[in-house]
Scaffold this motif. Structure first.
Motif, PDB file in Angstrom:
ATOM      1  N   ASP A  54       0.794 -41.395 -85.677  1.00 47.10           N
ATOM      2  CA  ASP A  54       1.306 -40.635 -84.548  1.00 47.10           C
ATOM      3  C   ASP A  54       2.468 -39.787 -85.052  1.00 47.10           C
ATOM      4  O   ASP A  54       3.586 -40.268 -85.243  1.00 47.10           O
ATOM      5  CB  ASP A  54       1.757 -41.596 -83.448  1.00 47.10           C
ATOM      6  CG  ASP A  54       2.082 -40.882 -82.158  1.00 47.10           C
ATOM      7  OD1 ASP A  54       1.902 -39.649 -82.089  1.00 47.10           O
ATOM      8  OD2 ASP A  54       2.514 -41.554 -81.218  1.00 47.10           O
ATOM      9  N   GLU A  56       4.155 -37.351 -83.719  1.00 49.26           N
ATOM     10  CA  GLU A  56       5.273 -37.125 -82.795  1.00 49.26           C
ATOM     11  C   GLU A  56       6.250 -38.296 -82.825  1.00 49.26           C
ATOM     12  O   GLU A  56       7.463 -38.106 -82.858  1.00 49.26           O
ATOM     13  CB  GLU A  56       4.749 -36.898 -81.374  1.00 49.26           C
ATOM     14  CG  GLU A  56       3.896 -35.659 -81.225  1.00 49.26           C
ATOM     15  CD  GLU A  56       4.687 -34.384 -81.436  1.00 49.26           C
ATOM     16  OE1 GLU A  56       5.904 -34.363 -81.158  1.00 49.26           O
ATOM     17  OE2 GLU A  56       4.089 -33.399 -81.901  1.00 49.26           O
ATOM     18  N   LEU A  57       5.726 -39.515 -82.821  1.00 48.80           N
ATOM     19  CA  LEU A  57       6.584 -40.692 -82.891  1.00 48.80           C
ATOM     20  C   LEU A  57       7.296 -40.762 -84.239  1.00 48.80           C
ATOM     21  O   LEU A  57       8.476 -41.081 -84.315  1.00 48.80           O
ATOM     22  CB  LEU A  57       5.761 -41.969 -82.656  1.00 48.80           C
ATOM     23  CG  LEU A  57       6.521 -43.283 -82.766  1.00 48.80           C
ATOM     24  CD1 LEU A  57       7.600 -43.371 -81.686  1.00 48.80           C
ATOM     25  CD2 LEU A  57       5.571 -44.442 -82.670  1.00 48.80           C
ATOM     26  N   ARG A  59       8.085 -38.247 -86.099  1.00 41.91           N
ATOM     27  CA  ARG A  59       9.128 -37.225 -86.115  1.00 41.91           C
ATOM     28  C   ARG A  59      10.353 -37.700 -85.338  1.00 41.91           C
ATOM     29  O   ARG A  59      11.485 -37.508 -85.786  1.00 41.91           O
ATOM     30  CB  ARG A  59       8.590 -35.922 -85.520  1.00 41.91           C
ATOM     31  CG  ARG A  59       9.636 -34.817 -85.517  1.00 41.91           C
ATOM     32  CD  ARG A  59       9.086 -33.481 -85.154  1.00 41.91           C
ATOM     33  NE  ARG A  59       8.367 -33.479 -83.895  1.00 41.91           N
ATOM     34  CZ  ARG A  59       7.872 -32.386 -83.353  1.00 41.91           C
ATOM     35  NH1 ARG A  59       7.983 -31.228 -83.945  1.00 41.91           N
ATOM     36  NH2 ARG A  59       7.231 -32.448 -82.206  1.00 41.91           N
ATOM     37  N   LEU A  60      10.138 -38.349 -84.201  1.00 43.88           N
ATOM     38  CA  LEU A  60      11.262 -38.868 -83.421  1.00 43.88           C
ATOM     39  C   LEU A  60      12.049 -39.904 -84.218  1.00 43.88           C
ATOM     40  O   LEU A  60      13.292 -39.859 -84.278  1.00 43.88           O
ATOM     41  CB  LEU A  60      10.747 -39.484 -82.115  1.00 43.88           C
ATOM     42  CG  LEU A  60      11.793 -40.198 -81.250  1.00 43.88           C
ATOM     43  CD1 LEU A  60      12.753 -39.197 -80.654  1.00 43.88           C
ATOM     44  CD2 LEU A  60      11.117 -41.013 -80.184  1.00 43.88           C
ATOM     45  N   ARG A 116       6.405 -31.625 -90.358  1.00 49.26           N
ATOM     46  CA  ARG A 116       6.333 -30.235 -89.874  1.00 49.26           C
ATOM     47  C   ARG A 116       5.102 -29.542 -90.449  1.00 49.26           C
ATOM     48  O   ARG A 116       4.392 -28.833 -89.732  1.00 49.26           O
ATOM     49  CB  ARG A 116       7.586 -29.471 -90.267  1.00 49.26           C
ATOM     50  CG  ARG A 116       7.519 -28.013 -89.829  1.00 49.26           C
ATOM     51  CD  ARG A 116       8.746 -27.259 -90.223  1.00 49.26           C
ATOM     52  NE  ARG A 116       9.863 -27.757 -89.439  1.00 49.26           N
ATOM     53  CZ  ARG A 116      11.130 -27.659 -89.816  1.00 49.26           C
ATOM     54  NH1 ARG A 116      11.441 -27.103 -90.956  1.00 49.26           N
ATOM     55  NH2 ARG A 116      12.082 -28.117 -89.047  1.00 49.26           N
ATOM     56  N   LEU A 119       1.919 -30.974 -88.737  1.00 48.51           N
ATOM     57  CA  LEU A 119       1.763 -30.488 -87.370  1.00 48.51           C
ATOM     58  C   LEU A 119       1.356 -29.023 -87.356  1.00 48.51           C
ATOM     59  O   LEU A 119       0.560 -28.600 -86.514  1.00 48.51           O
ATOM     60  CB  LEU A 119       3.059 -30.691 -86.577  1.00 48.51           C
ATOM     61  CG  LEU A 119       3.344 -32.124 -86.141  1.00 48.51           C
ATOM     62  CD1 LEU A 119       4.720 -32.216 -85.493  1.00 48.51           C
ATOM     63  CD2 LEU A 119       2.283 -32.629 -85.188  1.00 48.51           C
ATOM     64  N   GLY A 124      -1.926 -33.205 -86.141  1.00 50.98           N
ATOM     65  CA  GLY A 124      -1.346 -34.087 -85.144  1.00 50.98           C
ATOM     66  C   GLY A 124      -2.162 -34.203 -83.883  1.00 50.98           C
ATOM     67  O   GLY A 124      -1.915 -35.049 -83.049  1.00 50.98           O
ATOM     68  N   ARG A 125      -3.161 -33.332 -83.738  1.00 50.07           N
ATOM     69  CA  ARG A 125      -3.972 -33.369 -82.529  1.00 50.07           C
ATOM     70  C   ARG A 125      -5.023 -34.460 -82.656  1.00 50.07           C
ATOM     71  O   ARG A 125      -5.663 -34.622 -83.677  1.00 50.07           O
ATOM     72  CB  ARG A 125      -4.658 -32.025 -82.325  1.00 50.07           C
ATOM     73  CG  ARG A 125      -3.680 -30.928 -82.119  1.00 50.07           C
ATOM     74  CD  ARG A 125      -4.417 -29.673 -81.725  1.00 50.07           C
ATOM     75  NE  ARG A 125      -3.474 -28.581 -81.743  1.00 50.07           N
ATOM     76  CZ  ARG A 125      -3.504 -27.585 -82.592  1.00 50.07           C
ATOM     77  NH1 ARG A 125      -4.441 -27.536 -83.521  1.00 50.07           N
ATOM     78  NH2 ARG A 125      -2.607 -26.621 -82.556  1.00 50.07           N
TER      79      ARG A 125
END
Length: 130
Positions: A54, A56-57, A59-60, A116, A119, A124-125
């Motif tokens: 994941d 997004e996770l 990256r967070l 980056r 993505l 990432g999709r």
């Protein structure tokens, strides 16, 4: 049971790695071209298709820990500046901690760069479920 040969037929052992189970190509004997055959589906589960991180996770988490490690680097650098050469924890201990925090901050920056790029490439999709 022995294999019977025609009289006058020569046996040529062939070169190592040469395959004789395909038809001869247009280039002449000895040069074979494999035929493309449809292969059965090998995958039994769906994990190789859907096993993705994941982004997004990730990256967070990289952003959060980058902030923590930068603050830790600054805090340990200040502690190293104000501490003397006495018993532990002393100046060299805080310098080592500051260096470790700086190294982890660098790893977080590299991870953010990789995320980056992935993505931007569209990795990432998640695939649409049918």
């Amino acid at each position: 049971m022995a294999v019977q040969r025609r009289p006058g037929a020569r046996h040529s052992p062939g070169r190592a790695g040469e395959r004789h189970d395909f038809p001869q190509g247009p280039s002449g004997p000895g040069r074979t071209t494999p035929e493309l055959r449809p292969q059965d589906e090998v995958r039994q589960g769906d994990e190789p298709v859907t096993a993705r991180s994941d982004l997004e996770l990730r990256r967070l988490l990289s952003r959060v820990f980058l902030g923590l490690f930068v603050c830790g680097t600054a805090a340990f650098a200040v502690l190293a500046a104000f501490s003397g050469d006495g018993p532990a924890p002393n100046r060299s201990t805080f310098e080592v901690f500051a260096a470790v925090c700086a190294a982890f901050a660098g790893i977080a920056v590299i991870d953010l760069t990789v995320i980056r790029r992935r993505l931007a490439a569209g990795q990432g999709r998640r695939p649409e479920r049918r």
